[in-house]
Design a protein around this motif. Structure first.
Motif, PDB file in Angstrom:
ATOM      1  N   ASP A 258     -73.764 -18.241   8.917  1.00  0.00           N
ATOM      2  CA  ASP A 258     -74.633 -17.056   8.864  1.00  0.00           C
ATOM      3  C   ASP A 258     -76.105 -17.462   8.839  1.00  0.00           C
ATOM      4  OD1 ASP A 258     -72.522 -15.344   8.883  1.00  0.00           O
ATOM      5  OD2 ASP A 258     -72.865 -14.490   6.898  1.00  0.00           O
ATOM      6  N   LEU A 259     -76.422 -18.409   7.952  1.00  0.00           N
ATOM      7  CA  LEU A 259     -77.816 -18.850   7.844  1.00  0.00           C
ATOM      8  C   LEU A 259     -78.281 -19.521   9.141  1.00  0.00           C
ATOM      9  CD1 LEU A 259     -80.391 -19.233   6.228  1.00  0.00           C
ATOM     10  CD2 LEU A 259     -79.404 -21.302   5.228  1.00  0.00           C
ATOM     11  N   SER A 260     -77.414 -20.291   9.753  1.00  0.00           N
ATOM     12  CA  SER A 260     -77.769 -20.954  11.016  1.00  0.00           C
ATOM     13  C   SER A 260     -78.064 -19.933  12.104  1.00  0.00           C
ATOM     14  CB  SER A 260     -76.630 -21.874  11.472  1.00  0.00           C
ATOM     15  OG  SER A 260     -76.428 -22.916  10.553  1.00  0.00           O
ATOM     16  N   LEU A 261     -77.206 -18.917  12.200  1.00  0.00           N
ATOM     17  CA  LEU A 261     -77.402 -17.887  13.221  1.00  0.00           C
ATOM     18  C   LEU A 261     -78.664 -17.072  12.943  1.00  0.00           C
ATOM     19  CD1 LEU A 261     -76.523 -16.269  15.683  1.00  0.00           C
ATOM     20  CD2 LEU A 261     -75.017 -14.915  14.187  1.00  0.00           C
ATOM     21  N   LEU A 262     -78.862 -16.719  11.683  1.00  0.00           N
ATOM     22  CA  LEU A 262     -80.047 -15.931  11.332  1.00  0.00           C
ATOM     23  C   LEU A 262     -81.318 -16.719  11.621  1.00  0.00           C
ATOM     24  CD1 LEU A 262     -81.083 -13.267  10.131  1.00  0.00           C
ATOM     25  CD2 LEU A 262     -80.939 -14.303   7.863  1.00  0.00           C
ATOM     26  N   THR A 263     -81.305 -17.999  11.297  1.00  0.00           N
ATOM     27  CA  THR A 263     -82.464 -18.863  11.570  1.00  0.00           C
ATOM     28  C   THR A 263     -82.734 -18.941  13.069  1.00  0.00           C
ATOM     29  OG1 THR A 263     -81.961 -20.186   9.601  1.00  0.00           O
ATOM     30  CG2 THR A 263     -83.430 -21.165  11.237  1.00  0.00           C
ATOM     31  N   ILE A 292     -83.704 -14.969   1.421  1.00  0.00           N
ATOM     32  CA  ILE A 292     -82.563 -14.215   1.954  1.00  0.00           C
ATOM     33  C   ILE A 292     -81.266 -14.985   1.696  1.00  0.00           C
ATOM     34  CG2 ILE A 292     -81.473 -13.398   4.082  1.00  0.00           C
ATOM     35  CD1 ILE A 292     -84.371 -12.863   5.121  1.00  0.00           C
ATOM     36  N   ALA A 293     -81.285 -16.291   1.941  1.00  0.00           N
ATOM     37  CA  ALA A 293     -80.081 -17.114   1.732  1.00  0.00           C
ATOM     38  C   ALA A 293     -79.724 -17.188   0.253  1.00  0.00           C
ATOM     39  CB  ALA A 293     -80.300 -18.511   2.300  1.00  0.00           C
ATOM     40  N   GLU A 294     -80.734 -17.397  -0.602  1.00  0.00           N
ATOM     41  CA  GLU A 294     -80.471 -17.541  -2.036  1.00  0.00           C
ATOM     42  C   GLU A 294     -79.904 -16.252  -2.633  1.00  0.00           C
ATOM     43  OE1 GLU A 294     -84.244 -18.768  -3.486  1.00  0.00           O
ATOM     44  OE2 GLU A 294     -83.934 -20.893  -3.013  1.00  0.00           O
ATOM     45  N   LEU A 295     -80.295 -15.101  -2.080  1.00  0.00           N
ATOM     46  CA  LEU A 295     -79.818 -13.820  -2.599  1.00  0.00           C
ATOM     47  C   LEU A 295     -78.606 -13.289  -1.838  1.00  0.00           C
ATOM     48  CD1 LEU A 295     -83.223 -12.023  -3.312  1.00  0.00           C
ATOM     49  CD2 LEU A 295     -81.673 -13.094  -4.946  1.00  0.00           C
ATOM     50  N   ASN A 296     -78.021 -14.133  -0.984  1.00  0.00           N
ATOM     51  CA  ASN A 296     -76.808 -13.771  -0.233  1.00  0.00           C
ATOM     52  C   ASN A 296     -77.014 -12.540   0.649  1.00  0.00           C
ATOM     53  OD1 ASN A 296     -75.218 -15.851  -1.474  1.00  0.00           O
ATOM     54  ND2 ASN A 296     -75.095 -14.565  -3.307  1.00  0.00           N
ATOM     55  N   PHE A 297     -78.147 -12.483   1.322  1.00  0.00           N
ATOM     56  CA  PHE A 297     -78.451 -11.342   2.175  1.00  0.00           C
ATOM     57  C   PHE A 297     -78.410 -11.683   3.662  1.00  0.00           C
ATOM     58  CE2 PHE A 297     -79.574  -8.581  -1.287  1.00  0.00           C
ATOM     59  CZ  PHE A 297     -79.453  -7.311  -0.730  1.00  0.00           C
TER      60      PHE A 297
END
Length: 997
Positions: A258-263, A292-297
């Protein structure tokens, strides 16, 4: 012992809210009970949460215990009823059991099926039937014996049934006084009068809390029943329920991906928005992604992106607004079109580590495209995990009085008088009225019925049935049984999928331009729009009729007062136009400072540095955050919490008070003067309650510019689009008038030229059939569709045969002028239609091989009159096209002064003539009323009036028509209006038809 508790969520039945139920249980020493509301599980999560809170000590600010902990075991279930008759009570053993009960009810709700006589076999739930069902019980099923039913089993042999009997003490009301309130609720729910209620329609008077000892004494001869009930309760445990972060956890299947795609998406979007390697943008994107990543968003952002991506793939236009526009990641993902760097917007206003309530994106779509977007979301994200958000409407003052009046059997005239606040003194000694007020005080604010949130959708990680059953409202999509506040407390963040007419205007205008002018419009080219001198000159002139958010009289005046001709000023105007800002005096302060920026006195250099753009006025919520951060030294997260607290949106008072103290302490650490700090705090705290999100205002302003672009360069197509998307602030005729002013030739509806909606070809515009009052919906579609398929209608007979036109509908079309293509006047056609259909024999629809001309009749001369036509248009369209309202006046007088010249008459008394557009009533500080009016003069220009309390009662508004206005011209920051001295509606020429009769 308490297996059957009803709260107020048993709508129009229970009288106690959840807090009261718990307080009563505590008072009676009860330590476990089951909430089983009728055909819903609305209150179950609230019940669990508040019971757990009861198990903790309540302390004051000094840490002293003011309310000691009390253990109360929450158990949840549902009471199932059909046609007001109790079928059985479902009691969940655990979380899985509640899911099963919710899914059972959901299945019947969504399929609109009646509940069965017997419950299905539940593994993790108990079923308790009323004592009347005595046979065929499954392992998990019991019979409930009420205390008043003990006498029914006295002397009976209970052999073989001992294990199946439990004590059933329903709880519905607090006391006997509330039992009377309960009867009123039942009468309202059953739409009957009190005197017609049958015993089975309402609960027993003994459905109140008593002590467990009291119940045990009543069942002392049946100890096995007491043991059975305790054993059932001991088998139930709701500890599996936790609260917080219940959203869908991932978009791709893993948080890492998710984080990779969002980035990846954010960086690609950065190039699109800012060009290659914009360092400021990239630094901010990385900073936001970390939070965003730290807050699971990550999943929340990606799901929103997915929704927007789908809409764009379908060619749908959207607006992303709200505090989400503070995010550069959202901007780069095309969720919003507001540049947070350009506007100095703070991401912390949207999302930060200390924010207790979930943020959300507001996505606006055209009214006719939103449903498809919703349908996509339901299909994409699993039906069991997706639902619309509910809402709960409550009983309100006048509505309560009307409802109670009906069930008391009072006549309508008496009920009407009781709801008129001006007559309260007259009714002061009226026993019936005082009784109504007493019931009103008890019923006010109670839940009345479940409904649907304006646009909220929930997408959860686990099935929503763990937390609620689902309803199927008229909208046809599954809906949870609680509201946004409960969703927030459970841990579910909503996606707001909204619709608005403004987007419909833009979407259709772009389509019409392509069709009518063969030109393609890039409506997203906002950067060029905001610097276009033609658009900005329209803003300054205050002439944006039809444009989203900026067409109302108050907004048009504000734009002129601010000499608005740029984006930033429009953003500010979109914020200060809000009612709270205007009434607080901030609007006037801002306008004064705008015109005299050199006279603005800043309390401190930091105030000037941070608020120069808004001349020292904290117009935006972001301004409050800025000052808390830059002046007092609070970090951004604390500053936002403080801002939320001052606007009444932060519930933790103790934490808020600590932050207030921190504001002063940190300011002192920075060496700020204590006296200045107190004044800064006074301004911050007074402005915070009224300030508006800058991101929200900026989103509105972007859409306003897009509308303004279309209105400026493609005015005909734009006004047609406005008419076809249900208009805007004004009545339909105002937009027809604006369309005529563009040079378009506006025609009455015609069966051979009109579509269901307004159409345009070059400069020729035909009003749509949909605007004809009384014309059936089926004909509105059939007439143009049949014409397009098989060619124009040849004559009246051809129209009747091909569309199955009935006499009444044919008369409407003739009177509105829609059959003028025949070359015959209306009276000839009316004669013909009555001759043709007067016998009311249905015309057979057939495809004629040969067309035979209709029989000709020799008619006497029939006089036609334009005044008569205009009256028919008024009746059937709501406004005349053949003539104007000024043409219909008995007088030829058009006023001494016209709107375009008003500025020249400052301070002078003038006499004007105006066609009424709209009015607005406001309450003054002295609790009197005053009015503001808007009119159009005979030259087609708008002007505004002010009606003070001393004059308004003597000269009231009397609806549509032209008014003669006498008053003084006043200028407010250069914008003229008329303070009315005298005011009267002028008579129009009599209808020739009525004169003849």
């Amino acid at each position: 012992m308490f297996l059957n508790i009803h709260s107020q969520y048993s709508l129009r039945y229970g009288t106690m809210d959840i807090k009261t139920l718990i307080a009563e249980a505590r008072e009676k020493g009860i330590h476990e009970m089951v909430l089983t509301d009728i055909n819903n599980s609305t209150g179950c999560m609230e019940f669990i949460r508040l019971c757990r809170k009861e198990g903790m000590d309540e302390q004051d600010d000094a840490g002293n215990i003011i309310k000691p902990a009390y253990y109360l075991k929450p158990i949840i279930g549902i009471e199932f009823r059909r046609n007001n008759q109790l079928l059985y009570i479902g009691i969940a053993k655990n979380k899985e059991g509640m899911r099963a009960l919710n899914e059972f009810l959901t299945f019947h709700n969504l399929n609109q099926m009646s509940l069965p006589d017997e419950a299905p076999p539940f593994v993790d739930a108990f079923i308790v039937y009323p004592y009347s069902k005595r046979t065929g019980l499954k392992d998990n099923e019991y019979l409930g014996i009420r205390p008043n039913e003990v006498n029914k089993i006295t002397g009976l042999s209970l052999m073989g049934m001992e294990d199946k009997l439990v004590i059933l003490q329903p709880i519905t009301v607090k006391n006997r006084v509330e039992h009377r309130l309960h009867k009123y609720l039942r009468a309202i729910g059953l739409s009957t009068v009190l005197g017609k209620l049958e015993p089975g329609d309402y609960c027993e008077p003994d459905e109140v809390f008593v002590t467990e000892r009291n119940i045990q004494e009543r069942f002392e001869r049946y100890n096995f029943m007491i043991a059975n009930t305790k054993r059932l309760l001991s088998c139930c445990c709701m500890d599996d329920y936790t609260f917080g972060h219940k959203n869908k956890k991932t978009f791709t299947g893993s948080t890492h991906d998710d984080l990779s795609l969002l980035t990846k998406l954010a960086m690609e979007g950065s190039t699109y928005r800012y060009g290659i390697n914009n360092k400021e943008a990239i630094v901010r994107i990385k900073k936001e992604l970390k939070v965003i990543a730290e807050l699971n968003f990550c999943a929340y952002f990606l799901i929103t992106w997915d929704i927007v991506n789908y809409a764009m793939s379908k060619g749908y236009y959207h607006v992303g607004r709200g505090s989400g526009a503070n995010s550069i990641v959202a901007y780069c993902l095309k969720i919003t079109d507001v540049d947070p760097i350009d506007l100095d917007l703070y991401f912390e206003r949207f999302l930060n580590h200390k924010r207790s309530s979930p943020p959300d994106f507001d996505l606006d779509f055209s009214w006719d495209e939103r449903e498809d977007v919703q349908d996509y979301i339901f299909k994409r994200y699993q039906g069991a995990n997706t639902a619309l958000l509910g809402t709960m409407s409550t009983f309100k003052d006048n509505a309560i009085i009307r409802e109670i009046g009906k069930v008391m059997g009072l006549p309508k005239s008496e009920i009407d008088s009781f709801t008129d606040p001006t007559k309260n003194q007259l009714h002061a000694n009226n026993d019936v009225f005082n009784k109504l007020l007493q019931i009103n005080s008890r019923m006010k604010g109670m839940p009345n019925q479940r409904s649907i949130h304006a646009g909220g959708i929930l997408i959860s990680e686990e099935p929503l049935s763990y937390y609620t059953a689902l309803d199927l409202p008229p909208k046809g999509m599954p809906t949870v049984q609680w509201d946004m506040y409960e969703a927030e407390l459970i841990g579910l963040d909503k996606f707001d999928i909204l619709s608005q007419r403004g987007i419909g205007h833009i979407k259709e205008a772009v389509q019409l331009v392509l069709k009518n002018k063969k030109e393609k419009v890039d409506i997203h080219d906002f950067k060029s729009f905001k610097t276009d001198p033609k658009l900005n000159s329209q803003l300054r002139a205050g002439t944006p009729i039809g444009c989203f958010y900026i067409e109302s009289p108050a907004m048009r005046q504000l734009l002129k007062k601010l000499l608005c001709e740029d984006y930033l000023t429009l953003v500010a105007a979109s914020s200060i136009i809000r009612p709270g800002v205007a009434s607080s005096g901030m609007m006037k302060m801002y306008i004064q400072s705008y015109h005299s920026p050199d006279k603005v006195q800043y309390l401190h250099p930091v105030m000037k540095e941070q608020l120069a753009e808004t001349f020292g006025v904290m117009v935006y919520q972001e301004d409050v955050i800025k000052i808390c951060h830059h002046y007092a030294g609070l970090d951004m997260a604390d500053a936002d919490i403080l801002r939320r607290g001052m606007s009444g949106k932060y519930r933790a008072k103790i934490e808020f008070d600590k932050l207030v103290a921190r504001f002063f302490d940190k300011a002192k650490e920075k060496g700020r003067d204590e006296k200045i700090t107190k004044e800064v705090w006074r301004q911050v705290s007074s402005f915070a309650g009224y300030s508006f999100s800058k991101a929200h205002s900026a989103s509105f302003a972007v859409e306003s510019y897009q509308s303004l672009y279309l209105k400026t360069y493609y005015p005909m197509e734009f006004m047609v689009a406005v008419l076809n998307n249900y208009g805007g602030f004004y009545q339909r005729w105002v937009y027809v008038h604006a369309l005529q002013q563009t040079g378009a030739k506006v025609h009455l509806p015609c069966v051979n030229r009109s579509d269901s909606v307004v159409n345009i070809k070059k400069t020729e515009v035909y009003l749509g059939l949909i605007g004809i009052q009384g014309l059936e919906n089926s004909l509105i579609e059939i007439i143009p569709n049949e014409r397009k398929e098989n060619g124009n209608y040849r004559d009246l007979e051809d129209l009747i045969r091909r569309t199955q036109l009935a006499l009444e509908q044919a008369v409407i079309l003739i009177r509105v002028g829609a059959l003028r293509f025949t070359g015959k006047d209306k009276k000839e056609l009316l004669w013909e239609i009555h001759n043709y259909l007067g016998n009311k024999t249905k015309v057979v629809s057939d495809k004629m091989l040969f067309h035979f001309p209709p029989k000709e009749y020799v008619l006497p001369d029939l006089e036609n009159n334009m005044i008569e036509d205009a009256y028919q248009e008024l009746e059937l369209l709501g406004f005349p096209i053949t003539l104007t309202m000024f043409d219909l006046l008995k007088t030829s007088y058009r006023g001494d002064v016209f709107a375009k010249d008003l500025e020249q008459y400052q301070g002078k008394v003038v006499k004007m003539l105006g066609n009424f557009v709209c009015d607005k009533t406001v309450n003054t500080v002295k609790n009197t009323k005053m009015w503001f009016g808007t009119f159009i003069d005979s030259q087609g220009n708008f002007f505004d009036t002010t009606h003070f309390p001393t004059s308004s009662p003597a000269y009231p508004f009397r609806g549509k028509g032209c008014y003669l206005i006498l008053g003084t011209v006043v200028l407010d920051f250069g914008v003229p209006s008329i303070e009315v001295m005298k005011f009267a509606k002028l008579p129009i020429i009599d209808n020739p038809v009525l004169i003849t009769k």
